[in-house]
Structure formats: C-alpha cells, structure tokens
Design a protein around this motif. Structure first.
Motif, PDB file in Angstrom:
ATOM      1  N   ILE A 284       6.135   3.623 -10.486  1.00 33.13           N
ATOM      2  CA  ILE A 284       4.798   4.125 -10.149  1.00 33.13           C
ATOM      3  C   ILE A 284       4.115   3.199  -9.160  1.00 33.13           C
ATOM      4  N   TYR A 285       4.200   1.884  -9.382  1.00 30.24           N
ATOM      5  CA  TYR A 285       3.626   0.951  -8.412  1.00 30.24           C
ATOM      6  C   TYR A 285       4.277   1.132  -7.029  1.00 30.24           C
ATOM      7  N   ARG A 286       5.564   1.388  -7.000  1.00 29.35           N
ATOM      8  CA  ARG A 286       6.233   1.627  -5.717  1.00 29.35           C
ATOM      9  C   ARG A 286       5.676   2.865  -5.026  1.00 29.35           C
ATOM     10  N   ARG A 287       5.440   3.911  -5.800  1.00 28.59           N
ATOM     11  CA  ARG A 287       4.881   5.141  -5.214  1.00 28.59           C
ATOM     12  C   ARG A 287       3.480   4.900  -4.630  1.00 28.59           C
ATOM     13  N   VAL A 288       2.694   4.110  -5.337  1.00 33.12           N
ATOM     14  CA  VAL A 288       1.310   3.842  -4.909  1.00 33.12           C
ATOM     15  C   VAL A 288       1.285   2.916  -3.707  1.00 33.12           C
TER      16      VAL A 288
END
Length: 394
Positions: free
Chosen positions: A388-392
């Motif tokens: 999720i952090y990668r997506r953000v």
C-alpha cells in the motif's frame, strides 16, 4: 451485530456564546485550580484566551497557563504539562483548542494524577490508567472528535512512535463547549483537514466485516452531511450553519455511535500515523494520502460494502458492482482533491516521493517491528502494508 457496550458521558454544550458558561461547568465537575492547555497562539490572537481567563477570575477560580501545544502533539511536551500541573496543584485541566490540545490535556490529567508513572507507559500499554484528573474542553477546531471520545493520540519524538490510548473510564472529557463561531478564524487548509479527519473516523468504522442496518445508516447520513457541508465550509469559513453541521459531525464521528455493533478497521489511521510521526504532516492529510490506495487494495475483501457506500453516500447506481464500487472510491478521492488535501505522497509537500528504504522503515514502524497486523475489513500484514505504501508513493 457484534456485542458492544456504549457509554458516551461527555456533556455537550453547543451553540453561540456557550463559552460564556465555562466557569459554571468547571465548578460543576469539581474544579477550583485550572490548568489551561492551548496551542500555538490563535486562541490568544482571537481574544478567546483572555475571555476565558476573565470568566475564571470572575468566578473565583485559580488558573495557570500551559500554551504552545503543536499539531501531532508529543509526549515530551505533555510531560512538561504534567510538571506544570503538579507544581500548580491543578485539580482540573481545561483544553482550549482542537484535538492536539485535548489529547495533550488528557495526557497531563493522567500524569498529574499518577506522578510516579511516566505517561508514555500508558500509551505503550505497560501501565493501565486507574485514576486521572477531570478534563473539560472549549472546542475551536472541528476535526479530531477528541472532545467526545475515549481516545488520545501522542507522538514520542525519541522513538519516532505515534500511539493511541483508548480508555473508556478516564479519557472522556467531562464537558465539551462547542461554539461554531470559534472556528471562523481557522485557515482553510485546517478546515479541510478537519473535514477529512471527520470522514475518516466514520469510514474506519463503516468499513468492517459486519453489516448493521441502523449503525450503517447513521454512518452514511453523517458522511453525506459532512461531505456537503464541508464543501461549503472550505469556501465560506464564516458560514455558521455549515460549520455547525461539520462541528457536530466531528463529535458524533468519534463518540463511538457510527461503529456500534461492528469491528472497527482503522487501518488507514495506522498507515497515516506513521506518516505524521515521520514527516509531521497534518493528521487529516495523512489519512487522505493513504485512503484511496488502501480502499483499492482491500475492496474485494467485501465488495458489497463498497457498493453500498457508493450508492448510499455518493448516489452512484449505474454499472456493475465492480464499477459502482470503484466509482465510489474515485468520488471520495476526487472530493479530497476538491477541498485541497493530498491523495498521494507527491501531493503532500511534507512527504514527496520516497525511497524503498523509507517505505520499508514505515512498514516496520506500522507493524511494531513485525509484531502485529492491522485492520479488520482485511487483515494486513507487513507485505500488504508495504504494498500500500508503494502504491501511495507516486
């Protein structure tokens, strides 16, 4: 419906000029020596602090001041407040401000009543709070809902940790004085972050594995109300009716009512806490940054919940269930953008695009060094959180 016990004891005093009643309510709840806790100076510039001091003096109440609380309040500064309260002999803590002042006041109240315990031990779950001083609130920012909640969040600068403490017995303020006019001097960005925080306190309860017809309907009504009136408030900060609705939504969003019978998720809050701890970004903005990508990542765990959200909050009815759910997520992200809050790292001036090493560090912090998962809508482990952090991170 999941088992629950509901208790919301804070006395709410709502409307124009209600701050004039502060001395009465301090006395009602046993106060005689009041520590005033407030933030960075707006309560001084607006004249509110002088007004409150005058009312306390007129009522024969002793007081001392503890100002300078910053956004994302720290345990280090709360400890200074504890020392001040003990030195003064305070028997009542009065927060004048928003969530940062209120959460700091709760920490001071716990510490002053337990002078032999470092207050971080309460937040790190090493020690249970078993006594505290009474806390009252004059609310000046519609956002965190701490004025009617059993929660308090502090950041430990030394460890880089941001932790929440939920304590039903001692974290509820005795009273909350809420005059929407006291928000009229706020910067527009602060209003927008407040609207976001209110939405997220409800969304993090609404997106849970269970369906509860009445509770869900209350949550949906609150979301529709704060979305509509929040859009007005950021354009017309002095609109009393709009701000009245937003302020009351803020209190109801965090007093537990919108999540009764469910199992709160709060994964976006956990993801956002690490951002505000590391980058000192406003709490509401940390939530808007992560919500859209979190929602897209987990929506298939229970697509019907996102479909219901899109239909009942955003009035989206055309298309397949997948299309409706995705449209509801997009509508939420577009709304955040419309009120001026960031929806990814690059849109947040405090963050920007980060390295893989920073994302891994955020993940370690969020999982408490690999010792926990987060979320109930979909349980998220370290790999999920990193994804999720990668997506953000765009």
């Amino acid at each position: 419906m999941h088992n629950f016990t509901y208790w919301s004891p804070t006395e709410v005093v709502f409307g124009k000029d209600t701050e004039q009643q502060v001395a009465h309510y301090v006395k009602k709840y046993g106060g005689s020596k009041v520590l005033l806790v407030y933030g960075g100076g707006s309560v001084k510039q607006s004249g509110l602090l002088d007004q409150v001091i005058g009312l306390l003096e007129e009522a024969g109440l002793a007081y001392a001041e503890f100002g300078g609380v910053q956004p994302n309040p720290t345990v280090e500064y709360a400890r200074e407040g504890v020392a001040k309260a003990i030195e003064f002999g305070a028997d009542f803590i009065l927060a004048v401000g928003g969530g940062s002042a209120i959460d700091t006041a709760k920490g001071i109240a716990h510490g002053a009543a337990n002078p032999d315990v470092d207050i971080w031990k309460f937040w790190s779950r090493e020690v249970e709070v078993e006594k505290s001083l009474p806390v009252g609130v004059i609310l000046t920012i519609a956002a965190a809902g701490s004025e009617t909640s059993a929660s308090s969040v502090l950041t430990n600068r030394e460890t880089g940790s941001k932790r929440g403490l939920d304590n039903v017995a001692f974290n509820y303020p005795k009273f909350a004085i809420m005059n929407p006019e006291l928000t009229f001097t706020l910067p527009v960005y602060q209003i927008a972050c407040g609207v976001t925080d209110i939405m997220m306190h409800t969304l993090d309860r609404y997106f849970n594995p269970l369906d509860n017809k009445l509770t869900d309907a209350i949550a949906e009504a609150l979301l529709r109300t704060v979305i509509a009136n929040g859009a007005v408030a950021v354009k017309e900060p002095n609109n009393y009716e709009a701000m009245s609705e937003v302020m009351w939504c803020g209190s109801v969003s965090h007093n537990g009512l919108t999540g009764l019978g469910g199992i709160g998720d709060f994964a976006p809050h956990q993801l956002g806490h690490e951002l505000s701890a590391m980058f000192d970004i406003a709490h509401g903005a940390s939530l808007s940054v992560v919500w859209g990508d979190w929602a897209d990542y987990v929506c298939h765990a229970k697509l019907s919940r996102f479909v219901r959200y899109a239909r009942n909050v955003w009035n989206i009815t055309e298309g397949s269930e997948e299309e409706i759910a995705q449209a509801g997520i997009r509508a939420t992200v577009d709304y955040f953008k419309s009120i001026g809050v960031p929806t990814c790292f690059s849109e947040a001036a405090e963050i920007g695009v980060q390295s893989e090493e920073v994302l891994a560090d955020l993940t370690e912090r969020c999982t408490f060094q690999g010792t926990r998962t987060i979320g109930s809508f979909q349980e998220l482990d370290g790999e999920d959180i990193l994804n999720i952090y990668r997506r953000v991170n765009r």
